[in-house]
Scaffold this motif. Sequence first.
Motif, mmCIF file in Angstrom:
data_model
loop_
_atom_site.group_PDB
_atom_site.id
_atom_site.type_symbol
_atom_site.label_atom_id
_atom_site.label_comp_id
_atom_site.label_asym_id
_atom_site.label_seq_id
_atom_site.Cartn_x
_atom_site.Cartn_y
_atom_site.Cartn_z
ATOM 1 N N GLY A 61 0.793 -1.216 0.000
ATOM 2 C CA GLY A 61 0.000 0.000 0.000
ATOM 3 C C GLY A 61 0.827 1.267 0.000
ATOM 4 N N SER A 62 0.177 2.330 -0.396
ATOM 5 C CA SER A 62 0.791 3.658 -0.364
ATOM 6 C C SER A 62 0.480 4.307 0.974
ATOM 7 N N SER A 63 1.307 5.253 1.353
ATOM 8 C CA SER A 63 1.090 6.048 2.554
ATOM 9 C C SER A 63 1.196 7.509 2.156
ATOM 10 N N ALA A 64 0.448 8.361 2.840
ATOM 11 C CA ALA A 64 0.441 9.767 2.440
ATOM 12 C C ALA A 64 0.233 10.669 3.637
ATOM 13 N N GLY A 65 0.615 11.915 3.446
ATOM 14 C CA GLY A 65 0.409 12.912 4.484
ATOM 15 C C GLY A 65 0.401 14.304 3.883
ATOM 16 N N GLY A 66 0.054 15.240 4.714
ATOM 17 C CA GLY A 66 0.047 16.630 4.293
ATOM 18 C C GLY A 66 1.374 17.300 4.600
ATOM 19 N N ILE A 67 1.638 18.360 3.867
ATOM 20 C CA ILE A 67 2.820 19.190 4.106
ATOM 21 C C ILE A 67 2.318 20.556 4.550
ATOM 22 N N GLU A 68 2.812 21.020 5.685
ATOM 23 C CA GLU A 68 2.457 22.348 6.183
ATOM 24 C C GLU A 68 3.725 23.059 6.624
ATOM 25 N N ASN A 69 3.917 24.268 6.118
ATOM 26 C CA ASN A 69 5.110 25.059 6.456
ATOM 27 C C ASN A 69 6.389 24.261 6.252
ATOM 28 N N GLY A 70 6.411 23.450 5.185
ATOM 29 C CA GLY A 70 7.599 22.698 4.827
ATOM 30 C C GLY A 70 7.819 21.415 5.606
ATOM 31 N N LYS A 71 6.901 21.041 6.486
ATOM 32 C CA LYS A 71 7.085 19.849 7.317
ATOM 33 C C LYS A 71 5.989 18.820 7.055
ATOM 34 N N PHE A 72 6.378 17.546 7.180
ATOM 35 C CA PHE A 72 5.411 16.454 7.058
ATOM 36 C C PHE A 72 5.719 15.385 8.097
ATOM 37 N N MET A 73 4.683 14.608 8.457
ATOM 38 C CA MET A 73 4.825 13.477 9.353
ATOM 39 C C MET A 73 3.616 12.560 9.153
ATOM 40 N N PHE A 74 3.864 11.273 8.953
ATOM 41 C CA PHE A 74 2.810 10.279 8.823
ATOM 42 C C PHE A 74 3.421 8.903 9.006
ATOM 43 N N ASP A 75 2.597 7.862 9.029
ATOM 44 C CA ASP A 75 3.071 6.487 9.141
ATOM 45 C C ASP A 75 3.173 5.869 7.758
ATOM 46 N N SER A 76 4.246 5.102 7.548
ATOM 47 C CA SER A 76 4.481 4.458 6.261
ATOM 48 C C SER A 76 4.895 3.008 6.483
ATOM 49 N N GLN A 77 4.570 2.170 5.519
ATOM 50 C CA GLN A 77 5.068 0.801 5.524
ATOM 51 C C GLN A 77 6.569 0.828 5.242
ATOM 52 N N LEU A 78 7.240 -0.244 5.586
ATOM 53 C CA LEU A 78 8.682 -0.357 5.396
ATOM 54 C C LEU A 78 9.030 -0.610 3.937
#
Length: 135
Positions: A61-78
């Motif tokens: 699967g794919s993992s995704a997140g938002g970017i705000e003020n140049g920063k991102f954080m989310f969970d991703s598969q290995l």
Amino acid sequence: MRGYSVRLQLACLAACLLFVTGCGGSSDAPTTVKVEGTVTFDGEPLSEGSIVFDPADGKGGSSAGGIENGKFMFDSQLGQKKVLISASRDTGKKDQYDEPITESYIPAQYNSQTTLTADVKADGENKYTFELKSK
């Protein structure tokens, strides 16, 4: 006969509870870890956008997140990932319904034809820096 019916109902209920408990005890879900980092565009933090980690081999699967003020954080598969970054901005124009018209301004080499990659590992920090350029 009534006692037999109650015992049968209790046995069925106990079997159902065992089945439900057994199903919830283990998970086949893939392992995920926190990924985080920064995205700049022409040297400035990307104000807002989205980032996707797709499996490089196309499996999983794919993992995704938002970017705000140049920063991102989310969970991703290995594993090895292709990284796609996109963002849009207001053109200053309006459509026929008086809604703002936006345009995607991140070059294709960072999204639909991405050259960006990340190796997501189980141990250690998964911090990434992506420096995008308009040209």
